[in-house]
Every structure is written in structure tokens, then in C-alpha cells.
Design an enzyme around this catalytic site. Structure first.
Site, mmCIF file in Angstrom:
data_model
loop_
_atom_site.group_PDB
_atom_site.id
_atom_site.type_symbol
_atom_site.label_atom_id
_atom_site.label_comp_id
_atom_site.label_asym_id
_atom_site.label_seq_id
_atom_site.Cartn_x
_atom_site.Cartn_y
_atom_site.Cartn_z
ATOM 1 N N GLY A 12 -7.123 -5.190 -1.665
ATOM 2 C CA GLY A 12 -5.797 -5.031 -2.274
ATOM 3 C C GLY A 12 -4.696 -5.732 -1.489
ATOM 4 O O GLY A 12 -4.950 -6.424 -0.499
ATOM 5 N N GLN A 13 -3.455 -5.515 -1.950
ATOM 6 C CA GLN A 13 -2.301 -6.191 -1.354
ATOM 7 C C GLN A 13 -2.190 -5.912 0.149
ATOM 8 O O GLN A 13 -1.919 -6.810 0.933
ATOM 9 C CB GLN A 13 -1.019 -5.716 -2.067
ATOM 10 C CG GLN A 13 0.232 -6.471 -1.643
ATOM 11 C CD GLN A 13 1.527 -5.748 -2.015
ATOM 12 O OE1 GLN A 13 1.510 -4.591 -2.414
ATOM 13 N NE2 GLN A 13 2.639 -6.434 -1.883
ATOM 14 N N TYR A 140 0.240 8.788 -10.424
ATOM 15 C CA TYR A 140 0.069 8.215 -9.083
ATOM 16 C C TYR A 140 0.829 9.053 -8.048
ATOM 17 O O TYR A 140 0.291 9.432 -7.002
ATOM 18 C CB TYR A 140 0.573 6.769 -9.096
ATOM 19 C CG TYR A 140 0.675 6.093 -7.757
ATOM 20 C CD1 TYR A 140 -0.460 5.749 -7.023
ATOM 21 C CD2 TYR A 140 1.922 5.769 -7.217
ATOM 22 C CE1 TYR A 140 -0.349 5.106 -5.795
ATOM 23 C CE2 TYR A 140 2.039 5.125 -6.000
ATOM 24 C CZ TYR A 140 0.897 4.794 -5.284
ATOM 25 O OH TYR A 140 1.012 4.162 -4.080
ATOM 26 N N LYS A 144 -0.535 11.374 -4.958
ATOM 27 C CA LYS A 144 -0.150 11.157 -3.556
ATOM 28 C C LYS A 144 0.381 12.439 -2.913
ATOM 29 O O LYS A 144 0.116 12.713 -1.746
ATOM 30 C CB LYS A 144 0.878 10.018 -3.445
ATOM 31 C CG LYS A 144 0.293 8.625 -3.682
ATOM 32 C CD LYS A 144 -0.716 8.252 -2.598
ATOM 33 C CE LYS A 144 -1.380 6.926 -2.843
ATOM 34 N NZ LYS A 144 -2.488 6.633 -1.920
HETATM 35 N N1 SER Z 1 4.449 0.019 -4.740
HETATM 36 C C1 SER Z 1 3.933 1.185 -5.374
HETATM 37 C C2 SER Z 1 4.070 1.120 -6.843
HETATM 38 O O1 SER Z 1 4.952 0.431 -7.301
HETATM 39 C C3 SER Z 1 4.661 2.400 -4.876
HETATM 40 O O2 SER Z 1 3.975 2.927 -3.828
HETATM 41 O O3 SER Z 1 3.343 1.770 -7.523
#
Ligand code: SER
Length: 316
Positions: A12-13, A140, A144
């Protein structure tokens, strides 16, 4: 005990850049990158791992005598909304697998990336404190918050040394993010360098906390190397880089590309962004383990553009 690090979600990034940084620090033989598929450009040890499969993670941990895990695999905010239950299942299940293995194998340390997405409308949107109320609006974000609480639970109940940072939107030139609400802040630089018009999915005045990739990598390694007694927050630490809107990034880019054009077509990601903080109070990270960002908007812009010019010259 020799440090041997397993990165899960290494394609990933953040994963790619963190893998390289950890290889530089600990040696290539001490870093095992893993993801669902082998990365084309991986340079070092790579194992294919589906982190929903606890037995597969265990196999690799035993094979290499792993002592630390960095668990980076997750479905991000925007992509996650396409299939909330799948996002929940992947984000939470993979993390519980990592925590269980870390407990059973008595691993030395574990890293968990959290996010500004844990905050919602119940938190102050300016200078959001570390212990603000958490009422996320995306699956998401919910996953978290859940992950942070599990981290603390494993620390308190089993003494596991889990450390975590709430990342702002990450701006970096090495790889593209996928499926986030802050992705525009990377894409915009690519379009500028390619002399293309950029269509932004957020309104021009939407301010979000962002951070440059070099600061993120340094923060992560500094947190992981801090003496254990300095780590006071066992859910996750806020860190801040710089707060930015699309309009502000555009005007910096125009210093170098005066004809650069941006159109605005806000979509569902605008609603996600509106639930997130505009700026972050990171005083606990500063106090506990000495966090301090180094990049501002201008140094981010200069670095992004010069690096991307180099990359596109190679490709074109
Ligand atoms: N960069 C992430 C997103 O945009 C946030 O943690 O989902």
C-alpha cells in the site's frame, strides 16, 4: 534478540515506503514484506499473506522468528463505504488475528495505524484533542475506533506492547493511495506535473489534516523506538502535519505551474470529509515521545513536484 519485522499490507501507500525505511534501518534480511499478491518491485523478502487467515500469518511468524508486526492492511474510508460489512470483516478480523498471534508468540512490539477517521461530529473540529469523543461516520472509522480499543485491551490484559498513531491524510510521491478521502492531495500533484486539469472530488475550501510521507515514516519509527515508559497512550496518538484545503494546495502548485487548472465536482467523499477534523492537537505525542513535523505546504509541494518530474521522465 534480533529484531525481525513482518509488515502486513506492504504493497500500500505506506507499506512500500515503510518497508524500505525499515530495511535501511534493520537490514534486508530482517524485514519481511507481505500482502495479498507479490509486489512487482519488491526488493527483499516477500511472503504472500491473506491476513484474514490466522494460520498463514502464524506460519510466516514461526518461519522467520518474527519479533515485531506492523499491521498496515485495511480498506480505507471511501472504498469501505461500498461494502460496509466486508470492510468491517477485513479491517477488524485481520487486526484481531495479528493481536492473537502477537499474544500467543509473545512478540516484542506491534504497530497499528489508526486515522483521523476515528473522529466524527461529536469532536471539536479545530485542534481536535487526543481524547475527544469518537463517533465516526464511516465503517472505516468505526473499525479504527474498535481497533484502537482492542490494542489497549491487549496491552492492559496481556501486557502486549502495541503502539499506534492516528494518521492524517498522507501525501507522498512513491505510490498512489487507494480508496481514501484524502487521496486527492496526492493525485493533484500528478495532474499538475502531467499538465492536465484536475477534477477534485472535494470542495475547494474543505480543510483536512495532512502530512508528508517522510514525516509519517519518521513518526512511525520514532514511536516504535521510544522507550516503553514514554508510551502513555495505548489507544492511539494524534499526530499533526499541516492542515490544507484543495484551494491552498492549488495556489502553491500555481507558483510553479501558473496555468494549472482545477475543477470541483464534490461527491460522497465531501460528506465524509465534513465529519473529520480540520486540525489536530498532537501535544501528547510531542510530550510523550518528542514528535515534531518537519514539512510545511511549500516543502511538500517542492518535493512532490521535483520527485514526480523525475518519475515521469523515466516513464515517458
Ligand atoms: N487517508 C485515509 C482516508 O482518506 C484516512 O485515514 O481514508
Amino acid at each position: 534478540m534480533n529484531t525481525v519485522i513482518l509488515l502486513i499490507g506492504a504493497n500500500g501507500q505506506l507499506g512500500k515506503v515503510l518497508t524500505n525505511a525499515l530495511q535501511d534501518k534493520y537490514g534486508k534480511e530482517s524485514v519481511i514484506a507481505s500482502d495479498l499478491k507479490k509486489s512487482e518491485d519488491s526488493d527483499g523478502i516477500f511472503e504472500v499473506i491473506d491476513a484474514t487467515d490466522i494460520d498463514r500469518i502464524m506460519e510466516v511468524v514461526i518461519q522467520y522468528n518474527v519479533t515485531q508486526i506492523y499491521h498496515l492492511a485495511a480498506i480505507l474510508s471511501a472504498k469501505g463505504e461500498e461494502n460496509p460489512l466486508r470492510t468491517w470483516n477485513i479491517n477488524v478480523k485481520t487486526w484481531l488475528n495479528v493481536l492473537e498471534i502477537s499474544r500467543i508468540c509473545n512478540l516484542e512490539k506491534v504497530f497499528y495505524p489508526s486515522s483521523i477517521a476515528v473522529f466524527g461530529n461529536g469532536a471539536p473540529s479545530n485542534n481536535t484533542p487526543n481524547n475527544a469523543y469518537l463517533d465516526p461516520t464511516t465503517v472505516y472509522g468505526i473499525s479504527k475506533v474498535d481497533g484502537e480499543n482492542w490494542a489497549q485491551y491487549y496491552h492492559v490484559k496481556y501486557g502486549l506492547d502495541v503502539r499506534s498513531i492516528r494518521y492524517p491524510g498522507v501525501i507522498g510521491y512513491q505510490s498512489l493511495p487507494g480508496g481514501g478521502t484524502t487521496d486527492y492531495a496526492v493525485d493533484i500533484y500528478h495532474k499538475a506535473v502531467l499538465n492536465k486539469t484536475f477534477t477534485c472530488f472535494l470542495n475547494k475550501d474543505t480543510v483536512l489534516p495532512m502530512i508528508f510521507i517522510d514525516d509519517v515514516i519518521r513518526a512511525t519509527i520514532e514511536l516504535m523506538e521510544a522507550p516503553i515508559e514514554d508510551i502513555k497512550v495505548r489507544t492511539s496518538y494524534n499526530i499533526a502535519g499541516v492542515s490544507l484545503s484543495p484551494k491552498e494546495i492549488t495556489s502553491e502548485i500555481r507558483e510553479l505551474y501558473p496555468d494549472f487548472r482545477v475543477d470541483y465536482k464534490p461527491d460522497f467523499r465531501q460528506d465524509i470529509a465534513e465529519g473529520w477534523p480540520r486540525s489536530i492537537d498532537d501535544s501528547e505525542a510531542r510530550m510523550d515521545w518528542g514528535w515534531k513535523p518537519q514539512y510545511n505546504l511549500w516543502s511538500i509541494t517542492e518535493t512532490m513536484i521535483s520527485e514526480l518530474i523525475g518519475q515521469y521522465e523515466v516513464i515517458l
